[in-house]
Design a protein around this motif. Structure first.
Motif, mmCIF file in Angstrom:
data_model
loop_
_atom_site.group_PDB
_atom_site.id
_atom_site.type_symbol
_atom_site.label_atom_id
_atom_site.label_comp_id
_atom_site.label_asym_id
_atom_site.label_seq_id
_atom_site.Cartn_x
_atom_site.Cartn_y
_atom_site.Cartn_z
ATOM 1 N N LEU A 79 7.419 8.324 7.930
ATOM 2 C CA LEU A 79 6.973 8.158 6.545
ATOM 3 C C LEU A 79 7.828 7.106 5.846
ATOM 4 N N LYS A 80 7.147 6.102 5.235
ATOM 5 C CA LYS A 80 7.870 5.124 4.427
ATOM 6 C C LYS A 80 7.432 5.226 2.969
ATOM 7 N N PRO A 81 8.255 5.880 2.135
ATOM 8 C CA PRO A 81 7.918 5.942 0.705
ATOM 9 C C PRO A 81 8.155 4.587 0.048
ATOM 10 N N ALA A 82 7.645 4.407 -1.175
ATOM 11 C CA ALA A 82 7.914 3.173 -1.925
ATOM 12 C C ALA A 82 9.393 3.130 -2.297
ATOM 13 N N GLU A 83 9.951 1.945 -2.263
ATOM 14 C CA GLU A 83 11.374 1.761 -2.609
ATOM 15 C C GLU A 83 11.719 2.314 -3.982
ATOM 16 N N PRO A 97 12.397 -1.676 2.237
ATOM 17 C CA PRO A 97 11.344 -2.526 1.675
ATOM 18 C C PRO A 97 10.085 -2.559 2.547
ATOM 19 N N GLY A 98 8.927 -2.572 1.874
ATOM 20 C CA GLY A 98 7.661 -2.623 2.597
ATOM 21 C C GLY A 98 7.561 -3.847 3.482
ATOM 22 N N SER A 99 8.059 -4.980 2.965
ATOM 23 C CA SER A 99 7.920 -6.227 3.724
ATOM 24 C C SER A 99 8.764 -6.218 5.000
ATOM 25 N N VAL A 152 10.409 -2.813 6.531
ATOM 26 C CA VAL A 152 10.223 -1.562 7.266
ATOM 27 C C VAL A 152 8.730 -1.245 7.453
ATOM 28 N N GLY A 153 7.946 -1.427 6.356
ATOM 29 C CA GLY A 153 6.508 -1.170 6.437
ATOM 30 C C GLY A 153 5.860 -2.121 7.436
ATOM 31 N N GLN A 154 6.205 -3.379 7.291
ATOM 32 C CA GLN A 154 5.675 -4.419 8.182
ATOM 33 C C GLN A 154 5.969 -4.083 9.644
ATOM 34 N N ARG A 155 7.195 -3.602 9.909
ATOM 35 C CA ARG A 155 7.588 -3.279 11.293
ATOM 36 C C ARG A 155 6.714 -2.144 11.848
ATOM 37 N N LEU A 156 6.426 -1.163 10.996
ATOM 38 C CA LEU A 156 5.559 -0.058 11.442
ATOM 39 C C LEU A 156 4.165 -0.586 11.778
ATOM 40 N N VAL A 157 3.693 -1.535 10.971
ATOM 41 C CA VAL A 157 2.349 -2.087 11.190
ATOM 42 C C VAL A 157 2.288 -2.852 12.519
ATOM 43 N N GLU A 158 3.383 -3.541 12.844
ATOM 44 C CA GLU A 158 3.360 -4.383 14.046
ATOM 45 C C GLU A 158 3.755 -3.636 15.313
ATOM 46 N N ALA A 183 -1.491 4.830 8.202
ATOM 47 C CA ALA A 183 -2.244 5.325 7.047
ATOM 48 C C ALA A 183 -1.520 4.798 5.813
ATOM 49 N N PHE A 184 -2.252 4.067 4.990
ATOM 50 C CA PHE A 184 -1.627 3.354 3.873
ATOM 51 C C PHE A 184 -2.307 3.686 2.558
ATOM 52 N N THR A 185 -1.544 3.868 1.512
ATOM 53 C CA THR A 185 -2.068 3.896 0.148
ATOM 54 C C THR A 185 -1.275 2.887 -0.661
ATOM 55 N N GLY A 186 -1.990 2.053 -1.387
ATOM 56 C CA GLY A 186 -1.312 1.064 -2.219
ATOM 57 C C GLY A 186 -2.307 0.039 -2.704
ATOM 58 N N SER A 187 -1.823 -1.167 -2.952
ATOM 59 C CA SER A 187 -2.688 -2.183 -3.550
ATOM 60 C C SER A 187 -3.646 -2.760 -2.512
ATOM 61 N N THR A 188 -4.757 -3.266 -2.990
ATOM 62 C CA THR A 188 -5.731 -3.884 -2.095
ATOM 63 C C THR A 188 -5.109 -5.105 -1.412
ATOM 64 N N ALA A 189 -4.269 -5.844 -2.126
ATOM 65 C CA ALA A 189 -3.659 -7.046 -1.538
ATOM 66 C C ALA A 189 -2.797 -6.681 -0.326
ATOM 67 N N VAL A 190 -1.926 -5.675 -0.474
ATOM 68 C CA VAL A 190 -1.073 -5.281 0.666
ATOM 69 C C VAL A 190 -1.934 -4.642 1.761
ATOM 70 N N GLY A 191 -2.954 -3.888 1.367
ATOM 71 C CA GLY A 191 -3.852 -3.259 2.340
ATOM 72 C C GLY A 191 -4.541 -4.286 3.225
ATOM 73 N N GLU A 233 -10.268 -6.450 -13.407
ATOM 74 C CA GLU A 233 -9.059 -6.283 -12.586
ATOM 75 C C GLU A 233 -8.434 -4.915 -12.796
ATOM 76 N N GLU A 234 -7.823 -4.400 -11.733
ATOM 77 C CA GLU A 234 -7.138 -3.118 -11.871
ATOM 78 C C GLU A 234 -5.852 -3.333 -12.661
ATOM 79 N N ILE A 235 -5.744 -2.725 -13.821
ATOM 80 C CA ILE A 235 -4.561 -2.932 -14.679
ATOM 81 C C ILE A 235 -3.439 -1.982 -14.261
HETATM 82 P P1 TAP Z 1 1.915 -1.751 -2.959
HETATM 83 O O1 TAP Z 1 2.778 -2.857 -3.418
HETATM 84 O O2 TAP Z 1 0.711 -2.068 -2.180
HETATM 85 O O3 TAP Z 1 2.898 -0.774 -2.147
HETATM 86 C C1 TAP Z 1 2.478 0.361 -1.484
HETATM 87 C C2 TAP Z 1 3.390 0.643 -0.309
HETATM 88 O O4 TAP Z 1 3.284 -0.413 0.634
HETATM 89 C C3 TAP Z 1 4.869 0.713 -0.687
HETATM 90 O O5 TAP Z 1 5.499 1.689 0.107
HETATM 91 C C4 TAP Z 1 5.361 -0.671 -0.324
HETATM 92 O O6 TAP Z 1 6.738 -0.709 -0.045
HETATM 93 C C5 TAP Z 1 4.568 -0.938 0.929
HETATM 94 N N1 TAP Z 1 4.449 -2.351 1.278
HETATM 95 C C6 TAP Z 1 4.576 -3.436 0.472
HETATM 96 N N2 TAP Z 1 4.420 -4.565 1.194
HETATM 97 C C7 TAP Z 1 4.191 -4.196 2.479
HETATM 98 C C8 TAP Z 1 3.950 -4.908 3.691
HETATM 99 N N3 TAP Z 1 3.899 -6.230 3.724
HETATM 100 N N4 TAP Z 1 3.758 -4.203 4.825
HETATM 101 C C9 TAP Z 1 3.780 -2.857 4.812
HETATM 102 N N5 TAP Z 1 4.020 -2.128 3.701
HETATM 103 C C10 TAP Z 1 4.213 -2.788 2.540
HETATM 104 O O7 TAP Z 1 1.355 -0.873 -4.119
HETATM 105 P P2 TAP Z 1 2.150 -0.194 -5.290
HETATM 106 O O8 TAP Z 1 2.514 -1.261 -6.252
HETATM 107 O O9 TAP Z 1 3.226 0.634 -4.745
HETATM 108 O O10 TAP Z 1 1.004 0.762 -5.914
HETATM 109 C C11 TAP Z 1 0.081 0.309 -6.815
HETATM 110 C C12 TAP Z 1 -1.259 0.037 -6.143
HETATM 111 O O11 TAP Z 1 -1.615 1.066 -5.237
HETATM 112 C C13 TAP Z 1 -2.405 -0.008 -7.129
HETATM 113 O O12 TAP Z 1 -3.192 -1.160 -6.908
HETATM 114 C C14 TAP Z 1 -3.227 1.247 -6.857
HETATM 115 O O13 TAP Z 1 -4.579 1.211 -7.101
HETATM 116 C C15 TAP Z 1 -2.960 1.496 -5.442
HETATM 117 N N6 TAP Z 1 -3.059 2.937 -5.181
HETATM 118 C C16 TAP Z 1 -4.153 3.405 -4.578
HETATM 119 C C17 TAP Z 1 -4.288 4.753 -4.351
HETATM 120 C C18 TAP Z 1 -5.482 5.285 -3.671
HETATM 121 S S1 TAP Z 1 -5.445 6.829 -3.283
HETATM 122 N N7 TAP Z 1 -6.498 4.549 -3.379
HETATM 123 C C19 TAP Z 1 -3.281 5.620 -4.722
HETATM 124 C C20 TAP Z 1 -2.175 5.116 -5.335
HETATM 125 C C21 TAP Z 1 -2.060 3.754 -5.553
HETATM 126 P P3 TAP Z 1 7.840 -1.110 -1.173
HETATM 127 O O14 TAP Z 1 7.219 -0.902 -2.493
HETATM 128 O O15 TAP Z 1 8.947 -0.167 -0.876
HETATM 129 O O16 TAP Z 1 8.220 -2.519 -0.914
#
Ligand code: TAP
Length: 449
Positions: free
Chosen positions: A150-154, A183-185, A187-193, A201-209, A352-354
């Motif tokens: 598990l890699k939580p957000a920093e 950092p995601g860039s 530790v997260g990146q290493r898990l992906v590769e 399994a990832f939750t986060g921004s569409t750009a990082v996804g 845009e998602e604010i």
């Molecule tokens: P992101 O910047 O995407 O970060 C999410 C996770 O990904 C963090 O643990 C981050 O690590 C890691 N990460 C960053 N760059 C990475 C990379 N290159 N490779 C692998 N992992 C990487 O999002 P956020 O700012 O934390 O969250 C906000 C966004 O998440 C919003 O757009 C929101 O909509 C979306 N979100 C979606 C959902 C669902 S359920 N759909 C739920 C919550 C949030 P670090 O931050 O530690 O660097």
């Protein structure tokens, strides 16, 4: 790494960030632990997860206090979330004995299917609902017999670290649960590769996804993604307007708007547009924004100074602010709940998602126009429909391209029902029985008779 309390800007904790080598070591531990964990008898795996669920329940208040300090979320929200973490483990604790296969009629023999665990699974989670979102991934992954990293957000690693301790104390075997803070860039990146990680399994921004999906292609890794949203809260003229308007503010300002399911576009039928705003105004002005540890607080600060700056850019001087709520002027990353109206669905604030407490209220003409505008977004995660006409509610629900909808309610997430997005809101489903499909691989066996 300094972990800040967003409500006070004080340092809560200092941690040493993990490196790519630490990620490799965590994956190696998880890989080593996998065969024995996969082979634990289903009833025993159930018992262990049930014990873990009980331990999480016992630590609920501690975890809630920690989550509130780390994220700035109101303490009552944090308590609710920690309750859901325990419930998620209770739910999936019942699953190891219910991961069923099929028998399929074939000629010349018998055909059976099995759902096998994947192996080591990397879980990358964001800062908005840190332990809750992690639990949606950890519980089904473990129930299906996988081991996890598990890699939580920093910004918010504290409850994940506590979870690691609680899992160990509950008797989850060494190496099955690994928590990496970095950092995601890196530790997260290493898990992906990593070639020994079978799935991310990832939750986060569409750009990082998007980057994760591309990176996973290198090893044909399985990927599930829960990404952003721009969900519509559709209010028809025949709705219970009082109820719709009273609940609309928290449907977007809950968690200070940092919620992928936030109903950040309120689509209101033209005939009742002004009446709806008049009814919504007192609810917004009465929102209690302030100290997250105060029991009465409904909205806390944003997660960081950078994020506040990003959110503020959506409310320039000439923004059509209809009304807004209060925000403290003390230290902390505060931002007032802000209602923009009327807004066109083509405006930046509607597209845009604010991810902050800013909502766009948009007028629509009729049912077709409501559906067209609700679907006019790259996202498709959540949404609501308010009407007292049941047939219309179901008709519109079938036409909106989104993974999760509620009728005459603004809720999105339940432990026992599937959650996830259409379009650029993601791939796959979490929660409910459906999540298990994404933590198992289907195997077919033919026996000649
Ligand atoms: P992101 O910047 O995407 O970060 C999410 C996770 O990904 C963090 O643990 C981050 O690590 C890691 N990460 C960053 N760059 C990475 C990379 N290159 N490779 C692998 N992992 C990487 O999002 P956020 O700012 O934390 O969250 C906000 C966004 O998440 C919003 O757009 C929101 O909509 C979306 N979100 C979606 C959902 C669902 S359920 N759909 C739920 C919550 C949030 P670090 O931050 O530690 O660097």
């Amino acid at each position: 790494m300094e972990i800040l309390n967003p409500a006070t800007e004080e340092v809560v904790e200092r941690l040493e960030p993990a490196t790519a080598e630490d990620a490799d070591a965590a994956v190696a531990r998880a890989k080593k632990a996998f065969p024995a964990w996969r082979d634990v008898a289903p009833a025993d795996r159930s018992r262990l997860l049930r014990r873990l669920a009980g331990a999480l329940e016992a630590e609920r208040e501690n975890l809630a206090q920690l989550e509130s300090r780390d994220t700035g979320k109101p303490i009552n929200d944090a308590r609710g979330e920690m309750g859901m973490v325990a419930d998620t483990f209770h739910y999936y604790a019942g699953m190891p004995e219910r991961i069923l296969g099929d028998t399929i009629p074939v000629s010349g023999g018998v055909d059976v299917t099995f759902r096998e665990p994947l192996g080591v699974v990397g879980l990358i989670v964001p800062w908005n609902f840190p332990l809750t979102i992690a639990s949606w991934k950890m519980a089904p992954a473990l129930a299906a017999g996988n081991t996890i990293v598990l890699k939580p957000a920093e910004l918010t690693p504290l409850t994940a670290l506590e979870f690691g301790r609680i899992a160990r104390e509950a008797g989850i075997p060494e190496g099955v649960v690994n928590v990496l803070v970095g950092p995601g860039s890196v530790v997260g990146q290493r898990l992906v590769e990593h070639e020994d990680v079978a799935k991310v399994a990832f939750t986060g921004s569409t750009a990082v996804g998007r980057g994760i999906m591309a990176g996973a292609a290198g090893t044909i890794k399985r990927v599930t993604l829960e990404l952003g949203g721009k969900s519509a809260n559709v209010v028809f003229a025949d709705a219970d307007l009082e109820k719709a308007a009273a609940s609309a503010p928290m449907a977007v300002f809950g968690n200070a708007g940092q919620d992928c399911c936030a109903r950040s576009r309120i689509l209101v039928q033209k005939d009742v547009f002004d009446e709806f705003l008049d009814r919504m105004k007192p609810a917004v002005e009465a929102l209690r924004v302030g100290d997250p540890l105060d029991e009465a607080t409904e909205m806390g600060p944003l997660i960081s100074a950078d994020h506040r700056e990003r959110v503020a850019a959506y409310v320039p001087e000439d923004a059509p602010v209809a009304f807004k709520g209060e925000a403290p002027e003390s230290s902390g990353f505060w931002f007032p709940p802000t209602v923009l109206a009327p807004v066109s669905n083509d405006d930046k604030a509607a597209r845009e998602e604010i991810f902050g407490p800013v909502v766009a209220v948009i007028p629509f003409e009729d049912e077709d126009d409501a559906v067209r505008q609700a679907n006019d977004t790259p996202y498709g995660l959540s949404g609501s429909i308010w009407t007292q006409n049941g047939a219309k509610a179901l008709r519109v629900a079938r036409r909106i391209d989104t993974g999760v909808l509620s009728i005459n309610s603004n809720t999105s997430v339940r432990v026992a029902t599937p959650f996830g997005g259409f379009k650029q809101s993601g791939v796959g489903r979490e929660l409910g029985p459906h999540a298990l499909d994404h933590y198992t691989e289907l195997k077919n066996v033919y026996i000649s008779t």
